[in-house]
Write an enzyme that holds these catalytic residues in place. Structure first.
Site, PDB file in Angstrom:
ATOM      1  N   ALA A  78      -5.581 -31.547  78.111  1.00  0.00           N
ATOM      2  CA  ALA A  78      -4.920 -30.309  78.395  1.00  0.00           C
ATOM      3  C   ALA A  78      -3.474 -30.329  78.057  1.00  0.00           C
ATOM      4  O   ALA A  78      -2.675 -29.482  77.681  1.00  0.00           O
ATOM      5  CB  ALA A  78      -5.165 -29.527  79.907  1.00  0.00           C
ATOM      6  N   ASN A 161      -2.492 -25.995  89.859  1.00  0.00           N
ATOM      7  CA  ASN A 161      -3.137 -27.441  90.164  1.00  0.00           C
ATOM      8  C   ASN A 161      -2.736 -28.009  91.655  1.00  0.00           C
ATOM      9  O   ASN A 161      -3.323 -28.828  91.994  1.00  0.00           O
ATOM     10  CB  ASN A 161      -2.891 -28.421  89.263  1.00  0.00           C
ATOM     11  CG  ASN A 161      -1.449 -28.421  88.669  1.00  0.00           C
ATOM     12  OD1 ASN A 161      -0.949 -27.444  88.391  1.00  0.00           O
ATOM     13  ND2 ASN A 161      -0.693 -29.540  89.089  1.00  0.00           N
ATOM     14  N   SER A 209      -9.295 -29.044  80.105  1.00  0.00           N
ATOM     15  CA  SER A 209      -9.274 -30.667  80.180  1.00  0.00           C
ATOM     16  C   SER A 209     -10.549 -30.892  80.515  1.00  0.00           C
ATOM     17  O   SER A 209     -11.280 -30.596  81.346  1.00  0.00           O
ATOM     18  CB  SER A 209      -8.249 -30.860  80.995  1.00  0.00           C
ATOM     19  OG  SER A 209      -8.518 -32.321  81.562  1.00  0.00           O
ATOM     20  N   GLY A 210     -11.271 -32.154  79.755  1.00  0.00           N
ATOM     21  CA  GLY A 210     -12.359 -32.818  80.248  1.00  0.00           C
ATOM     22  C   GLY A 210     -12.516 -33.327  81.617  1.00  0.00           C
ATOM     23  O   GLY A 210     -13.642 -33.068  82.162  1.00  0.00           O
ATOM     24  N   THR A 249      -9.679 -38.250  63.899  1.00  0.00           N
ATOM     25  CA  THR A 249     -11.294 -38.463  63.851  1.00  0.00           C
ATOM     26  C   THR A 249     -11.710 -37.828  65.349  1.00  0.00           C
ATOM     27  O   THR A 249     -11.006 -38.419  66.420  1.00  0.00           O
ATOM     28  CB  THR A 249     -11.654 -39.665  63.633  1.00  0.00           C
ATOM     29  OG1 THR A 249     -11.466 -40.400  62.396  1.00  0.00           O
ATOM     30  CG2 THR A 249     -13.308 -39.892  63.607  1.00  0.00           C
ATOM     31  N   CYS A 335       6.328 -38.008  92.121  1.00  0.00           N
ATOM     32  CA  CYS A 335       7.094 -39.226  91.878  1.00  0.00           C
ATOM     33  C   CYS A 335       7.370 -39.066  90.467  1.00  0.00           C
ATOM     34  O   CYS A 335       6.714 -39.368  89.405  1.00  0.00           O
ATOM     35  CB  CYS A 335       6.200 -40.621  92.016  1.00  0.00           C
ATOM     36  SG  CYS A 335       7.039 -42.100  92.417  1.00  0.00           S
TER      37      CYS A 335
END
Ligand SMILES: *Cc1c(COP(=O)(O)O)cnc(C)c1O
Length: 394
Positions: A78, A161, A209-210, A249, A335
């Site tokens: 992502a 998130n 995102s995976g 690829t 952080c």
């Protein structure tokens, strides 16, 4: 204590990352070893077999979000998708049309969106980072004022998130479409957790995102709308894969894994969201019964089913993490280059530094059990008691 029934540490940080589902892992494995062909070398069977499997995965992703497979561009995650969407859309406009110059986003976006927008300001685009309401939601009246004839792109995440707040993407999409403005959404937390449909929300660009959806790390998607045609300038020069939008690829095993993760989400989304809500409510009920001085961060209704962001008065969340090693969760601090700072999202919803510093984020997920939730309540109650005792002693 229900500690005996469960394995510690208990993982309650599913917003940060998820384990690869065993079914996803099984689907991926052959593509690392015996089926290793380059999916772009289709002159022989090795390559063709990989290319065909990738097209099946592309269809699985497309199906989950109501898209056409040709609109799915595989990326590394992502972060890349958000960079490609924002920079790609802005640079395409500059290079080929040069009529609109403004990008509108939110202060509570993921850092990779905020930084991409900042980079575009460096390239001469006008950028507006809108504030959010104390619920964490976008102020639609503010958005309405900000989006004008000069605006080329609106980038607003589907779900946050940190605080899990879900934005009114359908209302935003109706507005942007009517005004001829591109609508990008960072869907990393929302896709596969709540229904996300590119037609209903009139999205032009959507990032996935995976590793947030029980797929592997290092793979993601940018959905790029075909009608009306959305154009993005690529970030990389190369062999012109992925309709020339993203050269390189394709990592066949990761693509297959993401496809399988999307297929699983489509199959179980409704059921899983229901389970997640039950577990979340069980945890919240327990916390409210056992711990005083608790407040929820972000909107109570419009949030991801597995998200709890809450603060405990008089508690230092960083200290709590130290004394609570059997529970994996996040704090309201980030952080950044070695300095601990209150999260920009918690600041954006109006929390003081002290309130942000007393906040924790819990993310429940597919493998969370009721026993783990009960353990978390006991364990948090104990840890917070100790933190507060320490605090008053100091
Ligand atoms: C995790 C996350 C990202 C980054 O995704 P990667 O695939 O790890 O690069 C971006 N946006 C949100 C909302 C996220 O939760």
């Amino acid at each position: 204590m229900t500690r005996a029934n469960i394995k510690t540490p208990v993982y309650l940080d599913y917003h940060a990352s998820t384990p690869v589902d065993p079914r996803v892992m099984d689907a991926m494995l052959p593509w690392f070893t015996e089926k290793f062909g380059n999916p772009h070398s289709t002159g022989h069977g090795f390559g063709r077999e990989a290319a065909e499997a990738i097209e099946i995965a592309r269809g699985q992703v497309a199906s989950l979000i109501g898209a056409d497979p040709r609109e799915i561009i595989f990326t590394s995650g992502a972060t890349e998708s958000n960079n490609l969407a924002i920079k790609g859309a802005a640079r395409f406009e500059r290079k080929h049309r040069d009529r609109r110059n403004k990008i509108v986003s939110l202060v509570s976006e993921h850092k990779c969106v905020i930084e991409s927008v900042k980079d575009m300001a460096q390239e001469g685009f006008e950028t507006v980072m809108l504030p959010v309401l104390s619920s964490g939601k976008v102020d639609l009246a503010e958005l309405d004022r900000a989006v004008d004839d000069n605006t080329l792109l609106v980038s607003i995440m589907t779900a946050n998130n940190e605080i899990g707040v879900v934005q009114p993407v359908e209302e935003i999409g109706a507005m942007t479409r009517e005004r001829g403005v591109l609508f990008h959404s960072d869907g990393a937390q929302a896709v596969a957790k709540i229904p996300v449909d590119v037609e209903r929300a009139k999205l032009d660009l959507l990032s996935i995102s995976g590793h947030k959806i029980y797929g592997p790390k290092g793979i993601g998607v940018l959905y790029v709308r075909r009608r009306p045609r959305t154009r993005v300038e690529p970030l990389f020069s190369g062999g012109g894969q992925e309709r020339t939008i993203r050269s390189g690829t394709l990592p066949t095993p990761l693509v297959i894994g993401l496809g399988e993760a999307c297929a699983m989400a489509q199959e179980y989304l409704a059921e899983e969201a229901g389970t997640m809500r039950i577990l979340r409510d069980r945890l919240l009920k327990g916390v409210h019964e056992r711990i005083a001085g608790v407040a929820l961060n972000g909107d109570e209704e419009d949030r991801l089913p597995g998200n709890i962001s809450m603060r405990f008065s008089g508690v230092d969340a960083l200290q709590m993490i130290e004394i609570a090693p059997d529970l994996a969760f996040s704090t309201g601090s980030a952080c950044t280059s070695d300095v601990v700072e209150p999260s920009h999202v918690l600041r954006a919803i109006g929390l003081s530094d002290e309130e942000a510093g007393s906040s924790i984020r819990i993310g429940l997920g597919r493998f969370t059990t009721a026993d783990e939730v009960d353990f978390a309540v006991d364990y948090l109650a104990e840890a917070i008691g100790r933190c507060r005792a320490n605090g008053s002693a100091a």
